[in-house]
Design an enzyme around this catalytic site. Structure first.
Site, PDB file in Angstrom:
ATOM      1  N   LEU A  38       0.847  -1.187   0.000  1.00 54.74           N
ATOM      2  CA  LEU A  38       0.000   0.000   0.000  1.00 54.74           C
ATOM      3  C   LEU A  38       0.888   1.245   0.000  1.00 54.74           C
ATOM      4  CD1 LEU A  38      -2.803  -0.963   2.554  1.00 54.74           C
ATOM      5  CD2 LEU A  38      -3.050  -0.709   0.086  1.00 54.74           C
ATOM      6  N   ILE A  41       4.922   2.651  -5.371  1.00 50.30           N
ATOM      7  CA  ILE A  41       6.356   2.902  -5.540  1.00 50.30           C
ATOM      8  C   ILE A  41       6.779   4.177  -4.831  1.00 50.30           C
ATOM      9  CG2 ILE A  41       8.132   3.519  -7.239  1.00 50.30           C
ATOM     10  CD1 ILE A  41       7.513   0.556  -7.129  1.00 50.30           C
ATOM     11  N   GLY A 115      -4.337  -7.788 -10.032  1.00 45.44           N
ATOM     12  CA  GLY A 115      -5.636  -7.485 -10.628  1.00 45.44           C
ATOM     13  C   GLY A 115      -5.577  -7.513 -12.144  1.00 45.44           C
ATOM     14  N   SER A 181      20.175  11.989 -16.703  1.00 40.09           N
ATOM     15  CA  SER A 181      20.297  13.116 -15.770  1.00 40.09           C
ATOM     16  C   SER A 181      18.963  13.793 -15.500  1.00 40.09           C
ATOM     17  CB  SER A 181      21.283  14.152 -16.320  1.00 40.09           C
ATOM     18  OG  SER A 181      20.708  14.858 -17.409  1.00 40.09           O
ATOM     19  N   ILE A 184      15.597  11.574 -11.189  1.00 37.53           N
ATOM     20  CA  ILE A 184      16.052  10.383 -10.464  1.00 37.53           C
ATOM     21  C   ILE A 184      17.567  10.223 -10.575  1.00 37.53           C
ATOM     22  CG2 ILE A 184      15.955   7.862 -10.407  1.00 37.53           C
ATOM     23  CD1 ILE A 184      13.007   8.080 -11.223  1.00 37.53           C
ATOM     24  N   GLU A 203      24.697  11.898 -20.024  1.00 34.84           N
ATOM     25  CA  GLU A 203      23.395  12.341 -20.541  1.00 34.84           C
ATOM     26  C   GLU A 203      23.472  12.457 -22.050  1.00 34.84           C
ATOM     27  OE1 GLU A 203      19.995  13.308 -21.620  1.00 34.84           O
ATOM     28  OE2 GLU A 203      20.148  13.092 -19.425  1.00 34.84           O
ATOM     29  N   HIS A 449      10.522  39.397   5.849  1.00 37.62           N
ATOM     30  CA  HIS A 449      11.975  39.563   5.909  1.00 37.62           C
ATOM     31  C   HIS A 449      12.475  39.127   7.284  1.00 37.62           C
ATOM     32  CE1 HIS A 449      15.925  41.423   5.351  1.00 37.62           C
ATOM     33  NE2 HIS A 449      15.790  41.906   6.585  1.00 37.62           N
TER      34      HIS A 449
END
Length: 470
Positions: A38, A41, A115, A181, A184, A203, A449
């Site tokens: 539950l 991810i 399911g 890149s 994640i 990358e 501030h």
């Protein structure tokens, strides 16, 4: 006899469990089907535990620089990776238990198992109770996504990792290759760099965090390079082989030269694959590269069948999934006769993105380049952290805030930040965009501030040549 519900949600990630809760709040008899944990991810293996890891790295970073704050630390600062991971898993477990409690509190039936749709409003669950047949007036598919493998070097959990292994590493990498890149890849690169690994990021596109504004990408690359990382853009990994002692990679650099390099481990972060295979969706909904096509409320082409989250078109973010879950739940309630709900379609332009590296990155709306491509004449404001008293006091004077406005109407088109705590600051601009603010309202707003948020005000003023502190 099958169990009958008003709504069944297939998947319990941040989209699914939120959708189920909202359905229950609206008086609908609701069930949720989950094959693993539950919370999905994000809660168990994504957003939350990674932030726990990054918090440990942040604390270590500050301890390594204690002298900058007038503090002395006796002895060498060392990372206990096992303890860091244990803390992260504890955070995930606590939140998993929280979702379990929310299901009980809202009287949502939980069916644990795999399911499979047998129609737009029916499914079977194979799990702890054997095979169950469930039917509902509406079904919401929220099955999420998983990490994409390199076709020539699938993750083995030993030397070649996805994010899942990277969260519970069998050992500390000595020399780490990160492929990709996006958020994640950069978050794990930042974490392991702070933990003491030698990190190289590859990358294929011309800049890192390529969905962000170009100025942010440039600034982040300089910062990560200064921290000791090797960044290779416009580059590609042509071959990757795991050995008993490490990983051998053939990397083609921007200039076309191919070099073979050795690493102890590799993290593959090249995107996601939707979890839509073998759930019976293909004949019920329009698909594009595995992603379920939906209308702005989550409807598929089959009446009664809905989809949300990472199994649908992007951006693939937890908060987008949760918002879609609420929208779909309210649209379903409306269809079932509730006249008190008024669902609103999702506006993808108002979804913020956050990357929790060091320094942090956050954004919402159009980049300067995208705004120009869309035909806008723009006014752009930029204010550096070094001009802010709170940032200097925090010892975090690295970064900037950039705002993009329509020169004709003053509409806030986008905001882009890099620096300390910008993942918390960005929501101010998100609210502004949702309320369709212009530069006039933002200029007239009083910011407290001393705070980092004052830079948000100054960036707006800067776009109209009114900045006060630079």
């Amino acid at each position: 006899m099958s169990d009958q519900y008003d709504v069944i949600v297939l998947g319990s990630g941040p989209g699914g469990y939120v959708a189920a809760i909202r359905c229950a709040q609206l008086g609908l008899k609701t069930a949720i089907v989950e094959r693993e944990n539950l919370g999905g991810i994000c809660l168990n293996w994504g957003c939350i535990p990674t932030k726990a890891l990054l918090r440990s790295a942040e604390i270590k970073h500050y301890m390594d620089h204690a002298a900058s704050y007038g503090l002395k630390v006796a002895g060498k600062i060392e990372a206990d990776l096992e303890a860091v991971v244990k803390r992260s898993r504890g955070v995930a477990k606590q939140l998993n238990q929280g979702v379990t409690h929310l299901m009980k509190k809202n009287k949502i039936a939980v069916h644990m198992g795999e399911g499979t749709l047998t129609g737009p409003t029916s499914l079977t669950v194979k799990g702890e109770k054997g095979e169950e047949k469930l039917t509902a007036k509406h079904i919401i598919v929220a099955t999420g996504a998983r990490a994409r493998d390199l076709p020539f070097a699938p993750a083995d959990g030993k030397r070649i990792w996805t994010y899942r292994t990277a969260m519970t590493p069998p050992e500390m990498p000595g020399k780490l290759l990160v492929i990709g890149s996006g958020a994640i890849g950069i978050e794990f690169a930042s974490f392991y760099n702070d933990m003491g690994a030698e990190v190289t990021v590859v990358e294929m596109l011309e800049r890192i965090v390529p969905v962000e504004d170009a100025d942010v990408s440039t600034f982040l690359e300089k910062s990560l390079t200064k921290q000791g990382m090797t960044i290779m853009t416009g580059a590609g990994v042509e071959d990757l082989k795991a050995t008993a002692s490490g990983v051998k990679a053939k990397i083609k650099a921007k200039d076309g030269k191919v070099s073979e390099q050795d690493f102890s481990h590799c993290i593959v972060a090249i995107g996601i694959v939707p979890n839509t295979e073998n759930i019976g969706i293909e004949k019920l909904a329009d698909m594009d590269r595995g992603f379920i096509q939906i209308d702005p409320y989550g409807r598929t082409r089959s009446k009664g069948l809905w989809a949300i989250g990472d199994c649908t078109p992007g951006p693939w973010l937890a908060h987008k999934a949760s918002h879609e879950g609420v929208t779909a739940a309210e649209a379903i309630a409306q269809e079932l006769g509730n006249k008190d709900v008024h669902p609103h379609p999702l506006d993808r332009n108002n979804i913020p993105g956050c990357t929790y590296c060091h320094p942090q990155v956050a954004s919402v709306g159009m980049t300067e380049a995208k705004a120009k491509e869309a035909g806008y004449q723009v006014k752009v404001g930029n204010f550096p952290f070094i001009g802010n008293g709170k940032a200097i006091a925090l010892g975090e004077a690295e970064g900037f805030i950039k705002t993009v406005f329509d020169a004709k109407t003053g509409e806030l088109l986008g905001a882009h930040m890099i620096g300390a705590e910008v993942t918390e600051l960005i929501q101010g601009y998100v609210v502004g965009k949702q309320l369709e603010t212009t530069e006039a309202e933002l200029m007239q707003t009083v910011f407290p501030h001393p705070t980092l948020s004052e830079m948000m005000h100054e960036s707006v003023l800067s776009a109209y040549s009114k900045a006060l502190h630079i």
